[in-house]
Design an enzyme around this catalytic site. Structure first.
Site, mmCIF file in Angstrom:
data_model
loop_
_atom_site.group_PDB
_atom_site.id
_atom_site.type_symbol
_atom_site.label_atom_id
_atom_site.label_comp_id
_atom_site.label_asym_id
_atom_site.label_seq_id
_atom_site.Cartn_x
_atom_site.Cartn_y
_atom_site.Cartn_z
ATOM 1 N N HIS A 193 0.887 -1.178 0.000
ATOM 2 C CA HIS A 193 0.000 0.000 0.000
ATOM 3 C C HIS A 193 0.915 1.215 0.000
ATOM 4 O O HIS A 193 1.387 1.654 1.047
ATOM 5 C CB HIS A 193 -0.904 -0.019 1.236
ATOM 6 C CG HIS A 193 -1.876 -1.156 1.223
ATOM 7 N ND1 HIS A 193 -2.883 -1.254 0.277
ATOM 8 C CD2 HIS A 193 -1.989 -2.249 2.010
ATOM 9 C CE1 HIS A 193 -3.581 -2.358 0.506
ATOM 10 N NE2 HIS A 193 -3.058 -2.979 1.544
ATOM 11 N N GLU A 203 -1.171 -6.632 -2.240
ATOM 12 C CA GLU A 203 -2.262 -5.653 -2.092
ATOM 13 C C GLU A 203 -1.871 -4.306 -2.690
ATOM 14 O O GLU A 203 -2.143 -3.244 -2.120
ATOM 15 C CB GLU A 203 -2.619 -5.478 -0.604
ATOM 16 C CG GLU A 203 -2.987 -6.781 0.090
ATOM 17 C CD GLU A 203 -3.407 -6.625 1.550
ATOM 18 O OE1 GLU A 203 -3.680 -5.480 1.983
ATOM 19 O OE2 GLU A 203 -3.460 -7.644 2.259
HETATM 20 O O1 G2I Z 1 -6.959 -1.982 5.147
HETATM 21 C C1 G2I Z 1 -6.457 -2.281 3.879
HETATM 22 C C2 G2I Z 1 -5.979 -3.703 3.784
HETATM 23 C C3 G2I Z 1 -4.733 -3.879 4.630
HETATM 24 N N1 G2I Z 1 -4.246 -5.246 4.556
HETATM 25 C C4 G2I Z 1 -5.207 -6.272 4.837
HETATM 26 C C5 G2I Z 1 -6.460 -6.104 4.014
HETATM 27 O O2 G2I Z 1 -7.426 -7.067 4.373
HETATM 28 C C6 G2I Z 1 -7.037 -4.733 4.180
HETATM 29 O O3 G2I Z 1 -8.186 -4.658 3.361
HETATM 30 C C7 G2I Z 1 -9.196 -3.820 3.781
HETATM 31 C C8 G2I Z 1 -10.381 -3.915 2.825
HETATM 32 O O4 G2I Z 1 -9.996 -3.551 1.532
HETATM 33 C C9 G2I Z 1 -11.483 -2.965 3.302
HETATM 34 O O5 G2I Z 1 -12.655 -3.135 2.499
HETATM 35 O O6 G2I Z 1 -9.587 -4.136 5.054
HETATM 36 C C10 G2I Z 1 -10.488 -3.173 5.560
HETATM 37 C C11 G2I Z 1 -10.704 -3.418 7.039
HETATM 38 O O7 G2I Z 1 -9.490 -3.252 7.701
HETATM 39 C C12 G2I Z 1 -11.781 -3.220 4.753
HETATM 40 O O8 G2I Z 1 -12.652 -2.211 5.193
HETATM 41 C C13 G2I Z 1 -13.880 -2.645 5.651
HETATM 42 C C14 G2I Z 1 -14.565 -1.468 6.313
HETATM 43 O O9 G2I Z 1 -13.764 -1.034 7.404
HETATM 44 C C15 G2I Z 1 -15.900 -1.881 6.796
HETATM 45 O O10 G2I Z 1 -16.583 -0.787 7.330
HETATM 46 C C16 G2I Z 1 -16.713 -2.521 5.662
HETATM 47 O O11 G2I Z 1 -17.923 -3.049 6.138
HETATM 48 O O12 G2I Z 1 -14.678 -3.117 4.566
HETATM 49 C C17 G2I Z 1 -15.893 -3.629 5.001
HETATM 50 C C18 G2I Z 1 -16.622 -4.275 3.798
HETATM 51 O O13 G2I Z 1 -16.819 -3.340 2.778
#
Ligand code: G2I
Length: 452
Positions: free
Chosen positions: A239, A267
């Site tokens: 990232h 990622e």
């Molecule tokens: O945070 C970025 C990434 C860091 N490395 C691990 C990955 O698993 C992570 O991915 C993100 C997702 O792309 C997001 O989509 O992880 C987040 C959570 O830490 C995800 O965010 C969550 C939101 O916080 C929630 O509110 C939402 O309900 O996504 C959920 C589904 O859309």
């Protein structure tokens, strides 16, 4: 008169048929049909080019691009513990299954993400009070169940996610606090037992360059290897921030490869302060190319996965207010310069792909002895506009008297019309029409319009 009318009709018909055929062609073809898709370039190099996806979006243009351009999918959220077991003992595999099925139907591999993490766990798990034995049992059962469910179908698993702090110490998590650093070895061992064919990874962020955190990961992998714990690879999330690709990226990838493990960029996204400008997007192209090139240069680097392929499906704006535009496609699914950066690194063309097209179609909608009403329709397919200008030159002395839904100016035979304040945006798949009245005498041939 009759001849001129029928010739007008003929020309109109020709024009409209031509426009209709063009639209159909653009809709049927990917936005950059002329270039091989990224996945073909990656396949030719034996590399992965993947994307994180959201299952519910895998239809329409999103599904078309996800299936056509990538040879690997990672569920962005669907396989996380909080997604699959929101209530203890109640499982929801719908989205995860959907993504795996989609991948198999499209000849893609799947990267499982993620089994043991401190985030996006169900509240019953994080709010519970557990002995070490219970915690160990919960973790092992979870791994056995989830990895077992997809046994033989997934290429790799991010078994342990984000175990380190920035200074290289272990992150204090539910798992570390309950089980000590050994939770990592336990998790890997359980995953190997549940699916011997999946490659098992530890995945983290800010470990792309050589630094304290990546060195802690390096030392961990080294000791796991020495102890015979099953570990096949490390995931560098990547990232990244615009203009800040670590200069030691390739060297870092190489040192892990030299330990005898694979490396995957898992990622990748490259965020910028909004608004995106041409200069920032050009820098982003350079950055994407540099990251993918560093991976291509090391044979044990399996490839790169972008964390969402379109800016409309990226976590960045929610987490970093004011920042975004981090992925290779814009919000309307038009490939950005970053797309070309990836293609170039994979040995593809160095010229940016055509980004689909917006076309302007001029027509006469009614005509009487001295005047006529005309319209211009601007339609976009595989591209979009935020403002527009349409130019044409009249060939028989026609003179515009009035325009609506656009500002038109005529100087001699040259007409130039620009969008009104409210209709400058033409989204991908959308259209805008404006109209005008004009005078004519003798004949009223159709001009050729250009869209700028
Ligand atoms: O945070 C970025 C990434 C860091 N490395 C691990 C990955 O698993 C992570 O991915 C993100 C997702 O792309 C997001 O989509 O992880 C987040 C959570 O830490 C995800 O965010 C969550 C939101 O916080 C929630 O509110 C939402 O309900 O996504 C959920 C589904 O859309």
């Amino acid at each position: 008169m009759r001849t001129s009318r029928s010739s007008l009709r003929h020309r109109l018909t020709t024009l409209l048929t031509g426009a209709a055929a063009l639209t159909a062609l653009l809709v049927a073809a990917p936005a950059h049909a002329a270039d091989p898709p990224l996945r073909d370039l990656a396949d030719a190099k034996g590399k992965v080019i993947g994307t994180a996806v959201t299952g519910s979006k895998l239809t329409g243009t999103y599904g078309q691009i996800a299936g056509a351009e990538f040879n690997s999918l990672t569920p962005g959220n669907a396989m996380k513990w909080g997604s699959v077991e929101p209530t203890r003992g109640t499982f929801n595999w719908t989205e995860a299954d959907q993504i795996v099925d989609f991948a198999e139907a499209h000849g893609q591999q799947v990267r499982g993400h993620t089994l043991v993490w401190h985030s996006q766990n169900p509240s019953w798990l994080t709010n519970g009070t557990w002995t070490s034995a219970q915690l160990s049992q919960l973790m092992n059962d979870h791994i056995a169940l989830e990895v077992g469910r997809y046994k033989g179908r997934l290429a790799a698993w991010d078994v342990v996610n984000e175990p380190f702090n920035e200074d290289g110490t272990y992150r204090q998590t539910l798992w570390y606090n309950g089980l000590g650093a050994d939770y990592i070895a336990q998790a890997l061992t359980a995953a190997r037992a549940a699916d011997p064919s999946a490659k098992l990874y530890i995945n983290d962020y800010n470990v792309e360059g050589v630094n304290a955190k990546s060195t802690a990961l390096y030392n961990l992998v080294k000791s796991l290897k020495e102890r015979g714990v099953p570990i096949d690879g490390v995931g560098l999330q990547a990232h990244l921030i615009l203009g800040q690709v670590p200069s030691s990226l390739q060297q870092n990838i190489q040192r892990f490869a030299d330990l005898g493990v694979d490396v995957a960029i898992t990622e990748l996204d490259i965020r910028m302060q909004l608004p995106a400008t041409e200069a920032k997007l050009a820098q982003q192209r350079t950055d994407y190319e540099a990251v993918v090139k560093a991976c291509v240069a090391v044979s044990r680097c399996t490839g790169a996965t972008v964390w969402g392929f379109t800016d409309s499906d990226s976590w960045i704006p929610d987490t970093f207010p004011g920042q975004g535009a981090a992925t290779p496609y814009d919000e309307n699914y038009a490939p950005k310069p970053a797309y070309s950066g990836i293609a170039t690194a994979l040995g593809g063309t160095t010229t940016p792909p055509p980004t689909g097209a917006c076309t302007a179609t001029y027509s006469v909608t009614s005509q009487w002895n001295t005047g006529f009403t005309g319209q211009v329709r601007i339609a976009c397919s595989g591209a979009s506009l935020s403002s527009w200008r349409v130019n044409w030159t009249y060939g028989a002395g026609q003179q515009i008297t009035q325009a609506w839904s656009a500002t038109c100016a005529q100087t001699g035979a040259a007409v130039s019309c620009t969008n009104a304040s409210w209709n400058g945006t033409v989204p991908n798949g959308g259209s805008v029409t404006f109209g005008f009245n004009a005078n004519w005498s003798g004949s009223n041939p159709l001009p050729t319009v250009t869209l700028g």
